[in-house]
Scaffold this motif. Structure first.
Motif, PDB file in Angstrom:
ATOM      1  N   TYR A   1       8.642   9.807   2.572  1.00  0.00           N
ATOM      2  CA  TYR A   1       8.658   8.912   1.517  1.00  0.00           C
ATOM      3  C   TYR A   1       8.130   7.682   1.977  1.00  0.00           C
ATOM      4  O   TYR A   1       8.625   7.313   2.926  1.00  0.00           O
ATOM      5  CB  TYR A   1       9.922   8.941   0.892  1.00  0.00           C
ATOM      6  CG  TYR A   1      10.296   9.997   0.236  1.00  0.00           C
ATOM      7  CD1 TYR A   1      10.741  11.332   1.022  1.00  0.00           C
ATOM      8  CD2 TYR A   1      10.127  10.228  -1.072  1.00  0.00           C
ATOM      9  CE1 TYR A   1      11.532  12.445   0.293  1.00  0.00           C
ATOM     10  CE2 TYR A   1      10.512  11.358  -1.984  1.00  0.00           C
ATOM     11  CZ  TYR A   1      11.276  12.545  -1.205  1.00  0.00           C
ATOM     12  OH  TYR A   1      11.443  13.647  -1.651  1.00  0.00           O
ATOM     13  N   VAL A   2       6.986   7.231   1.494  1.00  0.00           N
ATOM     14  CA  VAL A   2       6.379   6.027   1.806  1.00  0.00           C
ATOM     15  C   VAL A   2       6.295   4.926   0.685  1.00  0.00           C
ATOM     16  O   VAL A   2       5.649   5.311  -0.301  1.00  0.00           O
ATOM     17  CB  VAL A   2       5.079   6.273   2.484  1.00  0.00           C
ATOM     18  CG1 VAL A   2       4.436   4.924   3.019  1.00  0.00           C
ATOM     19  CG2 VAL A   2       5.091   7.029   3.725  1.00  0.00           C
ATOM     20  N   ILE A   3       6.543   3.631   0.817  1.00  0.00           N
ATOM     21  CA  ILE A   3       6.318   2.861  -0.148  1.00  0.00           C
ATOM     22  C   ILE A   3       4.730   2.260   0.211  1.00  0.00           C
ATOM     23  O   ILE A   3       4.702   1.435   1.344  1.00  0.00           O
ATOM     24  CB  ILE A   3       7.492   1.655  -0.257  1.00  0.00           C
ATOM     25  CG1 ILE A   3       8.702   2.187  -0.771  1.00  0.00           C
ATOM     26  CG2 ILE A   3       7.054   0.617  -1.408  1.00  0.00           C
ATOM     27  CD1 ILE A   3       9.980   1.257  -0.432  1.00  0.00           C
ATOM     28  N   ASP A   4       3.841   2.460  -0.596  1.00  0.00           N
ATOM     29  CA  ASP A   4       2.552   2.012   0.098  1.00  0.00           C
ATOM     30  C   ASP A   4       1.601   1.372  -1.024  1.00  0.00           C
ATOM     31  O   ASP A   4       0.574   0.856  -0.884  1.00  0.00           O
ATOM     32  CB  ASP A   4       1.755   3.408   0.474  1.00  0.00           C
ATOM     33  CG  ASP A   4       1.689   4.077  -0.684  1.00  0.00           C
ATOM     34  OD1 ASP A   4       2.123   4.147  -1.836  1.00  0.00           O
ATOM     35  OD2 ASP A   4       1.256   5.354  -0.145  1.00  0.00           O
ATOM     36  N   ARG A   5       2.226   1.038  -2.206  1.00  0.00           N
ATOM     37  CA  ARG A   5       1.259   0.270  -3.115  1.00  0.00           C
ATOM     38  C   ARG A   5       1.923  -0.168  -4.540  1.00  0.00           C
ATOM     39  O   ARG A   5       3.015   0.401  -4.700  1.00  0.00           O
ATOM     40  CB  ARG A   5       0.130   1.168  -3.813  1.00  0.00           C
ATOM     41  CG  ARG A   5       0.676   2.370  -4.204  1.00  0.00           C
ATOM     42  CD  ARG A   5      -0.465   3.376  -4.619  1.00  0.00           C
ATOM     43  NE  ARG A   5       0.196   4.908  -4.732  1.00  0.00           N
ATOM     44  CZ  ARG A   5       0.466   5.240  -5.966  1.00  0.00           C
ATOM     45  NH1 ARG A   5       0.338   4.586  -7.048  1.00  0.00           N
ATOM     46  NH2 ARG A   5       0.978   6.493  -6.119  1.00  0.00           N
TER      47      ARG A   5
ATOM     48  N   GLU B   1       5.948   3.293  -9.926  1.00  0.00           N
ATOM     49  CA  GLU B   1       5.313   4.249  -8.955  1.00  0.00           C
ATOM     50  C   GLU B   1       4.806   3.934  -7.584  1.00  0.00           C
ATOM     51  O   GLU B   1       3.537   4.290  -7.207  1.00  0.00           O
ATOM     52  CB  GLU B   1       4.515   5.038  -9.865  1.00  0.00           C
ATOM     53  CG  GLU B   1       5.044   5.563 -11.337  1.00  0.00           C
ATOM     54  CD  GLU B   1       3.990   6.290 -11.937  1.00  0.00           C
ATOM     55  OE1 GLU B   1       2.516   6.276 -11.639  1.00  0.00           O
ATOM     56  OE2 GLU B   1       4.090   7.064 -12.963  1.00  0.00           O
ATOM     57  N   ALA B   2       5.457   2.972  -6.975  1.00  0.00           N
ATOM     58  CA  ALA B   2       4.934   2.609  -5.490  1.00  0.00           C
ATOM     59  C   ALA B   2       5.098   3.217  -4.499  1.00  0.00           C
ATOM     60  O   ALA B   2       4.808   3.297  -3.294  1.00  0.00           O
ATOM     61  CB  ALA B   2       5.445   0.984  -5.413  1.00  0.00           C
ATOM     62  N   ILE B   3       6.223   4.424  -4.629  1.00  0.00           N
ATOM     63  CA  ILE B   3       6.652   5.370  -3.925  1.00  0.00           C
ATOM     64  C   ILE B   3       5.846   6.772  -3.741  1.00  0.00           C
ATOM     65  O   ILE B   3       5.809   7.501  -4.626  1.00  0.00           O
ATOM     66  CB  ILE B   3       8.095   5.362  -3.611  1.00  0.00           C
ATOM     67  CG1 ILE B   3       8.818   4.260  -3.565  1.00  0.00           C
ATOM     68  CG2 ILE B   3       8.740   6.328  -2.475  1.00  0.00           C
ATOM     69  CD1 ILE B   3      10.138   4.333  -4.260  1.00  0.00           C
TER      70      ILE B   3
END
Ligand code: SF4
Ligand code: SF4
Length: 74
Positions: free
Chosen positions: A4-8, A52-54
């Motif tokens: 799981y990555v918070i990328d945007r 929906e950043a994750i």
């Protein structure tokens, strides 16, 4: 194995911090970040995020999240 990555698009609303059962998420100056060593891969943060950043990535079973192989976006 999932990563799981918070990328945007993180607005630093803190919803995911409260949703995470493992206290794996913290805030930096610009965004929230997930501590991969603490993450239990439960998905609660994804459900909680209003922007929906994750993102969720599928990793090959034998590789660690720090593998040099780039993950495949789900
Ligand atoms: S997947 Fe679960 S344990 Fe991992 S950061 Fe998100 S809420 Fe926390
Ligand atoms: S719920 Fe989404 S927008 Fe809010 S802090 Fe977490 S990643 Fe950022």
């Amino acid at each position: 194995m999932k990563k799981y990555v918070i990328d945007r698009g993180c607005k630093k609303c803190c919803s995911c911090l409260w949703a995470c059962p493992a206290q794996a998420i913290s805030l930096t100056r610009d965004t929230a970040v997930i501590d991969q060593a603490k993450c239990r891969r439960c998905g609660a943060c994804v459900e909680s995020c209003p922007t929906e950043a994750i993102s969720v990535y599928d990793l090959p079973a034998q590789t660690s999240p720090e593998s040099e192989n780039p993950p495949t976006k789900k």
